[in-house]
Scaffold this active site. Structure first.
Site, PDB file in Angstrom:
ATOM      1  N   SER A   1       0.806  -1.220   0.000  1.00  0.00           N
ATOM      2  CA  SER A   1       0.000   0.000   0.000  1.00  0.00           C
ATOM      3  C   SER A   1       0.838   1.269   0.000  1.00  0.00           C
ATOM      4  O   SER A   1       0.309   2.354  -0.117  1.00  0.00           O
ATOM      5  CB  SER A   1      -0.916   0.002   1.225  1.00  0.00           C
ATOM      6  OG  SER A   1      -0.147  -0.060   2.407  1.00  0.00           O
TER       7      SER A   1
ATOM      8  N   LYS B   1       4.266  10.744   3.410  1.00  0.00           N
ATOM      9  CA  LYS B   1       4.452  11.735   2.352  1.00  0.00           C
ATOM     10  C   LYS B   1       5.497  12.763   2.767  1.00  0.00           C
ATOM     11  O   LYS B   1       5.735  12.973   3.951  1.00  0.00           O
ATOM     12  CB  LYS B   1       3.129  12.471   2.072  1.00  0.00           C
ATOM     13  CG  LYS B   1       2.057  11.608   1.425  1.00  0.00           C
ATOM     14  CD  LYS B   1       2.213  11.541  -0.081  1.00  0.00           C
ATOM     15  CE  LYS B   1       1.444  10.366  -0.666  1.00  0.00           C
ATOM     16  NZ  LYS B   1       0.027  10.381  -0.325  1.00  0.00           N
TER      17      LYS B   1
END
Lengths: 218, 218
Positions: free
Chosen positions: B137, B176
Site C-alpha cells: 500500500s 508523504k
DNA sequence: ATAATTTCCGAACATTAGTGCGGATATAAT
DNA sequence: ATTATATCCGCACTAATGTTCGGAAATTAT
C-alpha cells in the site's frame, strides 16, 4: 523557566542542523521556509523567546546573528554491538557504468569511506559493498536518489532475489528481481505495478546481489 | 598553484578569528573594515581568488556565505561503531490503524523486539521506533512489503521531510513529504512521477517523522 | 464568560550586504 | 616603452535580511 513551545523546539533543531550542514547560521527566512512558518515576524518573535530562555544568543540587526547556547549534549550511553564495515565504492546513476569491486580495490581499502551496518541484520559482511544512488533512474526498483544500496558480489542468485543484472545486448544495467526459467530469464521490477520482461538467459549477466537498501531521511 | 597575496592571507586569518569570536562568518564589509580595505569590491575580488585557490568556499548571493576549507564539522574523534537499539512496535498495512508508541509502551520495552542501527547514521536514537510494512500500500512512498520503517515520534516536521500524516477528513494515514505552506499543506509522494496533493493545514495531522527505511533482501 | 497574555499573521519598511562596472594603479611580461 | 595581467578604488544597484506594526487568533488566567 518557561518550557519551549513545539515550534520553538522545531526552530532550534532546524538551526542546529542548518549549521551542521552549512557552517553558518540560517537567516530568519531560512528558518521560515524550513519550518513552514507563514511570516518572518513569527520567526523573529520566537527567536526572541528562545533568546529569553537562554537557548541561543542573538546579535541584533545582524544577518545570521545566531549562536546556539546549549551545544551538543553528551551522548547518553548507546549500547555497543558488533558492526560490519562495508566500503562505499561509488555511486550509481542512470547511464553511468556500474561500479564493481576490483581485485586491488578489495586489498586496498585505505581511505575508502566505510559504512557501518549491524552484524545482526547483515551477517558476516563478507564480500559486501555499498553504492550510493544518484538520480531517479531506479524508481522502478523502489529505490530513489540518495539511497544506499548494499550489495554482495556474486554471479549466482536464487530466483526471486534482487540483483544488479546487465543486459548484454543493451549494455544496460538495472536492479531487478531475478527469475531463471530455463532458456529464458525473467526480470521483474520491485514495483508490482510494473511489467516484467524476459530475455534469453545468455543475454543476462548477474553482477551482484542486492542485500539491502538503506534510505536515510535526516 | 598561485601563492596567496599578503592581503589574502590577512583576510583569511581575519575570517578565522571572526568565526572564532562570533560563531558565524563575517560579511564582506566586516572583512573590509577589519582588514582596512577601502572597497567592498576589493574584498569580493579577493574572496573569489581565495575560492579559486581552494582556501575557502563561497555561497553566491548569500550573506556570510563563507566556509573555511580547513574546517569541517565539529571534533573529529575516533569512529565509534556504537549502535542504537530501536524497538519494533508493530506492522503497518493498508487500512490498519497506524501503530504509535504509547506511554506504557515506552516504559515497558521488555520482550519487545529490538532493531539495532548504527549510531553513525541514526543519531542518538531518542524517540525512535520501527514499523514493519505489510502489503504494497505504500508503493507511492517507494516503500514495499517487508520494509522496515524507522520513525521518530514527533508532531512537528520541517518542510521537505517525510512523515506519517493523517488526513482527518479521510481518516487515512500515509507517508508523504510534508510542506507546510501557511493555510495549506502540500503532501508530496516520494515517487516524483506522482502528483502532489494539498490539503487545508487543519486537516493534516503529523504523527511521526520518517527517519529511514531499511529493506533487507536476505 | 471576560479579560489578559501569548502567539501568529501579513504586509510594509529600512538596513544590511553581495555584485557589477568604469576606471585608476600597480606589477609583470614582451 | 608597451602590452598584458592582477589588484584596487568608489560608487551605484539590487537582492538579501532583520524589524516594525496593526490586528487576528489561540491560549491562559480571573
Amino acid at each position: 523557566m518557561k518550557t519551549l513551545s513545539e515550534r520553538q523546539q522545531l526552530i532550534l533543531s532546524f538551526i542546529e542542523e542548518f549549521i551542521e550542514e552549512h557552517d553558518y547560521p540560517p537567516t530568519v527566512r531560512d528558518i521560515q521556509h524550513g519550518c513552514g512558518i507563514s511570516s518572518t515576524s513569527v520567526v523573529s518573535y520566537n527567536l526572541d523567546r528562545l533568546k529569553d530562555s537562554g537557548a541561543l544568543s542573538r546579535d541584533s540587526e545582524v544577518s545570521r546573528g545566531l549562536k546556539l547556547a546549549g551545544q551538543k549534549g553528551g551522548s547518553s550511553g548507546p549500547v555497543s554491538i558488533d558492526t560490519v564495515a562495508v566500503p562505499l565504492l561509488g555511486t550509481i546513476a542512470a547511464g553511468s557504468p556500474f561500479p564493481m569491486p576490483e581485485n586491488d580495490t578489495w586489498s586496498d581499502l585505505t581511505g575508502q569511506e566505510l559504512i557501518d551496518l549491524p552484524q545482526a541484520i547483515i551477517g558476516t559482511g563478507d564480500g559486501l559493498y555499498a553504492l550510493k544512488v544518484r538520480g531517479e533512474s531506479m524508481i522502478d526498483a523502489l529505490i530513489c536518489d540518495g539511497d544506499l544500496v548494499i550489495m554482495e558480489q556474486t554471479s549466482t542468485v536464487r530466483n526471486g532475489q534482487m540483483a544488479a543484472v546487465r543486459i548484454k545486448s543493451d549494455n544496460s544495467t538495472t536492479l531487478k528481481h531475478y527469475y531463471a526459467e530455463g532458456p529464458r530469464t525473467r526480470l521483474e521490477p520491485a514495483n508490482p505495478l510494473m511489467e516484467a520482461m524476459t530475455f534469453n538467459s545468455d543475454d543476462v549477466e548477474v553482477l551482484s546481489r542486492v542485500v539491502g537498501v538503506w534510505r536515510y531521511l535526516g
